[in-house]
Design a protein around this motif. Structure first.
Motif, PDB file in Angstrom:
ATOM      1  N   UNK A  91       0.837  -1.211   0.000  1.00  0.00           N
ATOM      2  CA  UNK A  91       0.000   0.000   0.000  1.00  0.00           C
ATOM      3  C   UNK A  91       0.862   1.248   0.000  1.00  0.00           C
ATOM      4  N   UNK A  92       1.878   1.266   0.838  1.00  0.00           N
ATOM      5  CA  UNK A  92       2.732   2.447   0.930  1.00  0.00           C
ATOM      6  C   UNK A  92       3.518   2.685  -0.361  1.00  0.00           C
ATOM      7  N   UNK A  93       3.855   1.613  -1.064  1.00  0.00           N
ATOM      8  CA  UNK A  93       4.535   1.790  -2.350  1.00  0.00           C
ATOM      9  C   UNK A  93       3.667   2.576  -3.331  1.00  0.00           C
ATOM     10  N   UNK A  94       2.397   2.223  -3.405  1.00  0.00           N
ATOM     11  CA  UNK A  94       1.502   2.924  -4.317  1.00  0.00           C
ATOM     12  C   UNK A  94       1.287   4.362  -3.870  1.00  0.00           C
ATOM     13  N   UNK A  95       1.116   4.571  -2.560  1.00  0.00           N
ATOM     14  CA  UNK A  95       0.953   5.929  -2.052  1.00  0.00           C
ATOM     15  C   UNK A  95       2.200   6.776  -2.329  1.00  0.00           C
ATOM     16  N   UNK A  96       3.378   6.150  -2.199  1.00  0.00           N
ATOM     17  CA  UNK A  96       4.626   6.863  -2.471  1.00  0.00           C
ATOM     18  C   UNK A  96       4.692   7.305  -3.927  1.00  0.00           C
TER      19      UNK A  96
END
Length: 216
Positions: A91-96
């Motif tokens: 999830x954090x990869x996509x948000x980044x």
């Protein structure tokens, strides 16, 4: 949108059989906006479903999206702590990536923190495409139906869907917005593989997308 909210396609490094096996695994929910949970791919999770515990080996970057763009992650909880860790870092990869597009910075550190190898090269090229065209993102992306599994070698496989129907590309100068054309399916399926680093971070190493690979 003329330029959909997705990464440039990269070849996955696991077999098709392993990828398809991920679709039978469980997912649940977490997000910038949290709505109900599905801990094992069917039915709703109980209120006591465990929350993830971040490994202490790595200090994770704080990623903040502006009010002009929202990513809603629906169904991103899992009862298995290891699979939950994969969901969290995926999830954090996509948000980044979303944040880097909006900031106009292909070299943003959070992108490299959660992405490596072929996926990092593709991600930076994709972000640069927005920067080069003086574009940003506005609106909303709905990220749902995560399916997570572990390979025999201990790697992670994560599938999820992104609905772009309420997301837009905006010209930073003219403020003109462009959405997904009416004749184009606004839902993409992301298929990613991840490896755990020595610091306990699940880094996305490869990914591909398929437009229309998910039900809206």
């Amino acid at each position: 949108m003329n330029r959909p909210i997705r990464l440039v396609t990269a070849a996955l490094t696991v077999s098709a059989a392993l990828l398809l096996a991920a679709c039978g695994s469980g997912g649940g929910e977490a997000s910038d906006k949290i709505e109900g949970a599905d801990s094992n791919g069917g039915g709703k999770a109980s209120a006591s479903a465990p929350t993830s515990t971040k490994p202490s080996g790595a200090k994770r970057p704080k990623i903040k999206l502006p009010g002009s763009f929202r990513a809603d992650f629906v169904g991103w909880h899992h009862s298995d702590p290891k699979k939950q860790a994969i969901l969290d870092d995926g999830k954090e990869r996509l948000r980044a990536e979303y944040a880097a597009i909006i900031e106009g910075n292909p070299q943003a550190k959070p992108v490299a923190f959660y992405t490596s190898q072929q996926a990092l090269t593709s991600s930076r090229a994709y972000i640069q495409g927005y920067v080069g065209n003086n574009h940003t993102l506005v609106g909303e992306a709905r990220v749902f139906n995560p399916q997570v599994s572990l390979s025999d070698a201990g790697g992670g496989v994560l599938f999820y869907c992104v609905d772009e129907s309420k997301g837009y590309t905006e010209d930073r100068g003219t403020k003109k917005r462009t959405g997904t054309p009416d004749d184009v399916n606004p839902v993409l399926q992301y298929r990613t593989t991840l490896k755990e680093t020595k610091q306990g971070v699940w880094s996305t190493v490869s990914l591909e997308t398929e437009r229309g690979g998910c039900d809206k």
